[in-house]
Structure formats: C-alpha cells, structure tokens
Design an enzyme around this catalytic site. Structure first.
Site, mmCIF file in Angstrom:
data_model
loop_
_atom_site.group_PDB
_atom_site.id
_atom_site.type_symbol
_atom_site.label_atom_id
_atom_site.label_comp_id
_atom_site.label_asym_id
_atom_site.label_seq_id
_atom_site.Cartn_x
_atom_site.Cartn_y
_atom_site.Cartn_z
ATOM 1 N N GLY A 11 13.253 9.313 8.860
ATOM 2 C CA GLY A 11 12.238 9.793 9.802
ATOM 3 C C GLY A 11 11.923 8.778 10.882
ATOM 4 O O GLY A 11 12.393 8.875 12.019
ATOM 5 N N GLY A 12 11.128 7.773 10.563
ATOM 6 C CA GLY A 12 10.779 6.759 11.547
ATOM 7 C C GLY A 12 9.446 6.137 11.223
ATOM 8 O O GLY A 12 9.073 6.040 10.051
ATOM 9 N N GLY A 38 13.310 -5.503 1.463
ATOM 10 C CA GLY A 38 13.085 -4.339 2.317
ATOM 11 C C GLY A 38 12.133 -4.717 3.455
ATOM 12 O O GLY A 38 11.838 -5.903 3.663
ATOM 13 N N LEU A 39 11.640 -3.716 4.161
ATOM 14 C CA LEU A 39 10.801 -4.016 5.334
ATOM 15 C C LEU A 39 9.510 -4.741 4.949
ATOM 16 O O LEU A 39 9.068 -5.655 5.667
ATOM 17 C CB LEU A 39 10.477 -2.735 6.111
ATOM 18 N N ALA A 40 8.901 -4.389 3.818
ATOM 19 C CA ALA A 40 7.651 -5.054 3.418
ATOM 20 C C ALA A 40 7.901 -6.528 3.131
ATOM 21 O O ALA A 40 7.147 -7.402 3.593
ATOM 22 C CB ALA A 40 7.055 -4.363 2.190
ATOM 23 N N GLU A 76 6.221 -0.197 -1.075
ATOM 24 C CA GLU A 76 6.123 0.914 -2.028
ATOM 25 C C GLU A 76 5.657 0.485 -3.421
ATOM 26 O O GLU A 76 5.030 1.275 -4.131
ATOM 27 C CB GLU A 76 7.477 1.633 -2.121
ATOM 28 N N HIS A 129 11.140 10.855 -4.142
ATOM 29 C CA HIS A 129 11.354 10.214 -2.839
ATOM 30 C C HIS A 129 10.477 8.986 -2.643
ATOM 31 O O HIS A 129 10.880 8.035 -1.980
ATOM 32 C CB HIS A 129 11.038 11.252 -1.757
ATOM 33 N N ARG A 150 1.753 11.110 0.257
ATOM 34 C CA ARG A 150 1.927 10.322 1.489
ATOM 35 C C ARG A 150 2.300 11.211 2.670
ATOM 36 O O ARG A 150 3.144 12.105 2.551
ATOM 37 C CB ARG A 150 3.024 9.271 1.279
ATOM 38 N N ARG A 177 4.366 17.891 2.048
ATOM 39 C CA ARG A 177 5.557 17.852 1.194
ATOM 40 C C ARG A 177 5.354 18.447 -0.188
ATOM 41 O O ARG A 177 6.234 19.070 -0.743
ATOM 42 C CB ARG A 177 5.980 16.404 1.011
ATOM 43 N N ALA A 200 15.518 5.147 5.224
ATOM 44 C CA ALA A 200 14.502 6.015 5.833
ATOM 45 C C ALA A 200 15.095 6.683 7.065
ATOM 46 O O ALA A 200 15.679 6.029 7.924
ATOM 47 C CB ALA A 200 13.276 5.191 6.204
ATOM 48 N N SER A 214 15.187 0.821 -0.014
ATOM 49 C CA SER A 214 14.851 2.173 0.455
ATOM 50 C C SER A 214 14.575 2.184 1.953
ATOM 51 O O SER A 214 14.852 3.178 2.636
ATOM 52 C CB SER A 214 13.619 2.706 -0.276
ATOM 53 N N GLU A 268 6.590 15.658 12.392
ATOM 54 C CA GLU A 268 6.932 15.850 10.973
ATOM 55 C C GLU A 268 5.769 16.532 10.264
ATOM 56 O O GLU A 268 4.673 16.654 10.816
ATOM 57 C CB GLU A 268 7.290 14.508 10.321
HETATM 58 C C1 SIN Z 1 12.149 12.234 6.162
HETATM 59 O O1 SIN Z 1 12.796 11.866 7.136
HETATM 60 O O2 SIN Z 1 12.012 13.397 5.841
HETATM 61 C C2 SIN Z 1 11.536 11.189 5.282
HETATM 62 C C3 SIN Z 1 10.548 10.399 6.021
HETATM 63 C C4 SIN Z 1 9.518 9.854 5.094
HETATM 64 O O3 SIN Z 1 9.727 9.825 3.893
HETATM 65 O O4 SIN Z 1 8.460 9.481 5.562
#
Ligand code: SIN
Length: 515
Positions: A58-59, A24-26, A365, A341, A376, A282, A56, A52, A124
C-alpha cells in the site's frame, strides 16, 4: 541457588549504546534516530529479506491533501480501532506523519508525484480521504526499505550484524534488560548494551496462511513476555481479505489499493459481494469472504475493467505474482482468501517506545503503542514504524545505563528450546484452524491443549509463549470487536477494554553471573 556461569562460557560483546533487534522499517528508524549514540543492529537475515516492511504494497498514510488534516486521519484511525485506540497516541501518529514522510523523502524514497510535484494520494479501505503515499503503485515497502537500508549502511554510528538471531533477552538481577544472547551461526554471543530496542515484527508465521514472511512468528513478542514485559491486546490479529489464493506459503497479497482504484470483490459467477462498495474496514470484508468460503464458494477480485491494461505499470508486484501462477489479471479474475496480515497487539509501550521492563523498548509490529486498537487502518503500519521507531531510537539513546557482565542474571543466559519444524507446522495449522477470522471457546480451548502438549514436549519458548498469549486473550475476550470475532459472543461489550497480560517470571530468583 543457581550455579554461577563462569565468564569464559560465552563470547561477549559490549555496545557502548543501543542494541536494535530487527532490520525492518521500525528497527532502522530507531537506529538512525539514535545518532550519534552507537548502535548495533542485528537482523536474522540479509537486510531487507524476511522483513514485512519490504513486502508492504500500500504505502504510507499521511494527511497532506488540501481537504485533509491530521485530525481527520486520526478520526478514521480511531473509528476503525473500535474503541481500543489511545487517542493521544493516535493524534501523535497523525500529527508526526508529515515529518516522518519527509524523513523518508530525505532518505531518497521516490514517492509517486503528480505533474505539479505533489504526492499522488491513493485511497484505501476506511479512509475518508485519499491519503496513501505510494511508490510505483504497489512498491512502497520495497522502495522505502531500499532507501532506509542504504542510509543505515552509510551511518557511521551503526554496526550491522546480518544473519544474527535473537536467542534470549539478557537481564540484570533486578530485571533490567541489558542485552541479548545472539546467535551468529557459530555459537552464542552475549551482547551487552545500555538499552535494547525490539523491532522484530509480527506473528504471521504462527499461522499456516499469512501474507507476511513465514519467519516472522512472534519470537520477539514471546521473548519480551518471557522477560516479564507487559503484553497488550494480543488477541487482535488482522486478516487481510485479499491474499491471493494460489496455495502458496506465504500467500502473495493483492493490495487493497486495487479496490481503491475500483476493482470489485465478486463470487465465482462475477456477482459483486458488496452492493455498497468494497472499501469497508478489513475485518468486515474478511468476515464476508470467510463466510462465503465456509459455504463452499470462492471469492475473486475482478480488476479487469478498473485496472485492465494498466496492470503491469500500476501494480507490478501483484501483476508479477499472478503471471507467475499463469493467471493474467487483465483478463481473468484473481482468486482471493483472507490470510493473517498484521498484529495489532504486542509488547505494550509508552509514546517513547518504553516497555514495562526497564532497558527494553519496542517499536513497529511487535509493539502495541496504542494506535491500532482492535483493527489497523490500511497503510498506518509503515507510518507507525517510521514515527514510533524514530521515537524509540531517540529515547533508547538517552537511556544511558552502564552495565557490566557481572550484573547479568545467569538464568537469563540459558537458551530457549527450539520448536522442531514438524511441530511448528502443527502449531501453524492449529492457529489457522482454531484462532482464525471467526473463533469460539471450543476451538480456542483446543488450541490451548495443542500449545500445552507442545510445551510439555519441548519446554516453554518464545514461539509457544506468543501463541499462548494470543489464544488465552482471545478466549478471555467474550465479545466481538474489530478483528476479533467470537461466533459464540457476536456482540461487543458496551465498554471497550484493552487486555493486559504478563507471564510469570522468576526475576527475583535470578543468580548473579561470576564477574
Ligand atoms: C495493502 O496494500 O492492502 C496492505 C496495506 C496495509 O497493510 O496497510
């Protein structure tokens, strides 16, 4: 004394440098940062599948706007973390965010830009500013991973083994992690390396209802714990409030960015669930939805007005997932429910990714570096993977420690038992039922009984070890804080304290391997 393992028993491979476990990215950030030190990166799947990071939506949260600053970003992160963030690590995360974003730009990630060339910044939940850098609305993870994988494949210092599964961390007689037993589908290979970076992702697949790839089920966390590494805050599991409730495993996600653009959470009659806006942290939103559903009602996301006709271009991933179920989100409400999540807890590390076990680093993660605390902040996970993956790769590349096969402790070569599918499903159902959005002592004790029964049947392995750590810590935390909510202890303690746990190991009794 344990019998000596003859040198012919395992195929062997030596990396003159770092073994990175996870694609993954890490893991990729660590591998790229380690240059020119040699790296072997292993991934259980074809790179990009089963990570994961690629899912993703969101960003990457980075303070770049004129009215923003790393300090503000850090403040928002700490507020959501409910007393359990390490302030210096959060400051590092926020401060190094712009450089990490630039590294991704340099890899070719096509972040959305406005007419003036500046990053488009999304809002967000629980961010006081719009600061999430996105790609084509909801495609950040996929685009970042595509660019990172190309860079990895082009890096001359990196060798990649795809379809290679971690079976066990290998240790010296003194407990130093010096490699791993890897299964490439044709028998185990013992890989020796100066240092090992664990970047195996989270624990979503330990639960029946998850937004993450189901194969990601805490094996890295369990392996590290079984090797004696200290685990921090494993009880803190984040439930995303808006997984799409189509009965799929894993559940597709309806990004929080939809609510950032004005989509509303409503009940079946279209009445908003939150009078004061839908961008609470969240855990707050997930609990509200969970309670609604426990009362027999359903929850929906109404994006008809806020997104409407722009859905296919603004949120192509969510749009495609809805259309695949025969639901057009331009004209219909999207059914949603909380699902696992993200794991805030993990293998405890310092700011360089070093765990409490010499030779073992962790990032992403599976690690707990102290930036997420009890909950988070949205879009801080790709950022954390990029910042602390890079740091872990740098530190591991400098941790030169020549090890020979004769130094290996034989006990650490024995494979852990597998959990048969049927019992894995039993565990997943138990975790979702008893260790979910709201917990209590009775349910957590029932979960421990199931874990003990499975251990009795199959022996202790990394999946059951990870589950045990989560449940035992949740039982021991007799308060509610962040994502951990106890029905029987609904208030937080006055003092916030992190959980730190280790599993018993038998390092001292390890027998040497025949050289
Ligand atoms: C989302 O796009 O709702 C998830 C982004 C995240 O988990 O940081």
């Amino acid at each position: 004394m344990a019998s000596l393992i003859p040198k012919t028993s395992f195929r062997r491979h030596t990396v003159d440098g770092v073994l990175v476990i996870g694609g993954g990215l890490a893991g990729i950030s660590a591998a790229l940062a380690a240059a020119p030190t040699r790296v072997l990166l292993i991934s259980p799947t074809h790179l990009g599948d089963g990570a994961s990071s690629a899912w993703a939506q969101g960003g990457v949260a980075v303070a770049k706007g004129p009215d923003d600053s790393p300090d503000r970003h850090a403040e928002d992160t700490v507020k959501v973390g409910a007393g359990l963030c390490d302030l210096d690590r959060v400051a590092l995360l926020a401060r190094e965010g712009p450089q990490a974003l630039q590294r991704l730009v340099d890899l070719g990630v096509p972040f959305d830009r406005g007419p003036d060339g500046a990053f488009v910044q999304g809002l967000e939940a629980a961010h006081s500013r719009a600061r999430v850098a996105r790609v084509k609305g909801d495609q950040a993870g996929r685009a970042i991973m595509a660019a990172a994988i190309s860079a990895l494949r082009a890096a001359s210092h990196v060798t990649i083994w795809e379809g290679a599964r971690l079976r066990r961390l290998v240790q010296t007689q003194h407990g130093r992690v010096c490699g791993a037993v890897i299964d490439r589908g044709h028998g185990p290979v013992v890989v020796l390396a100066s240092a090992v970076v664990l970047a195996t992702g989270g624990i979503g697949g330990l639960f029946a209802c998850t937004t993450t790839p189901a194969e990601v089920r805490g094996e890295g966390l369990g392996m590290a714990a079984l090797a004696g590494a200290q685990i921090r805050d494993p009880e803190f599991v984040q439930f995303h409030p808006t997984a799409m409730a189509f009965g799929r495993d894993p559940a597709p996600l309806a990004s929080e960015a939809l609510r950032g653009e004005g989509a509303r959470l409503v009940d079946a009659s279209g009445v908003p669930l939150f009078a004061d806006g839908d961008l609470h942290p969240r855990d707050v939103v997930a609990r509200r939805l969970h309670r609604l559903m426990q009362s027999g009602q359903r929850a929906f996301l109404d994006a008809r007005t806020a997104i409407g006709a722009d859905f296919p271009t603004q949120f192509p991933t969510v749009f495609a997932a809805c259309m695949a179920e025969g639901l057009d989100p331009r004209i219909s409400l999207i059914p949603v429910a909380p699902a696992v999540h993200y794991h805030m807890g993990g293998v405890e590390t310092d700011a360089q990714g070093a765990t409490t076990r010499p030779g073992l680093y962790a990032a992403g993660e599976c690690a707990a570096v102290g930036v997420h605390g009890a909950n988070r902040l949205a879009s801080n996970s790709l950022l954390e993977a990029a910042v602390f993956g890079h740091r872990a790769g740098l530190a591991a590349s400098r941790d030169t420690h020549p090890i020979g096969f004769g130094d290996i402790a034989t006990e650490t070569l024995a494979p852990f038992p597998d959990l048969p599918d049927q019992d894995l499903q039993k565990l997943r159902n138990t975790m979702s039922r008893e260790v979910g959005v709201q917990r209590d002592a009775a349910g957590l004790e029932r979960a421990l009984v199931v874990i003990s029964e499975l251990e009795e049947l199959h022996g202790q392995g990394p999946i059951l070890a990870a589950a045990r750590l989560i449940v035992a810590a949740a039982l021991a935390r007799t308060e509610s804080r962040g994502a951990h909510f106890r029905r029987d202890h609904p208030q937080p303690h006055a003092q916030a304290r992190s959980t730190r746990m280790t599993l018993p190991t038998r390092t001292a009794a390890f027998a040497p391997m025949e050289a």
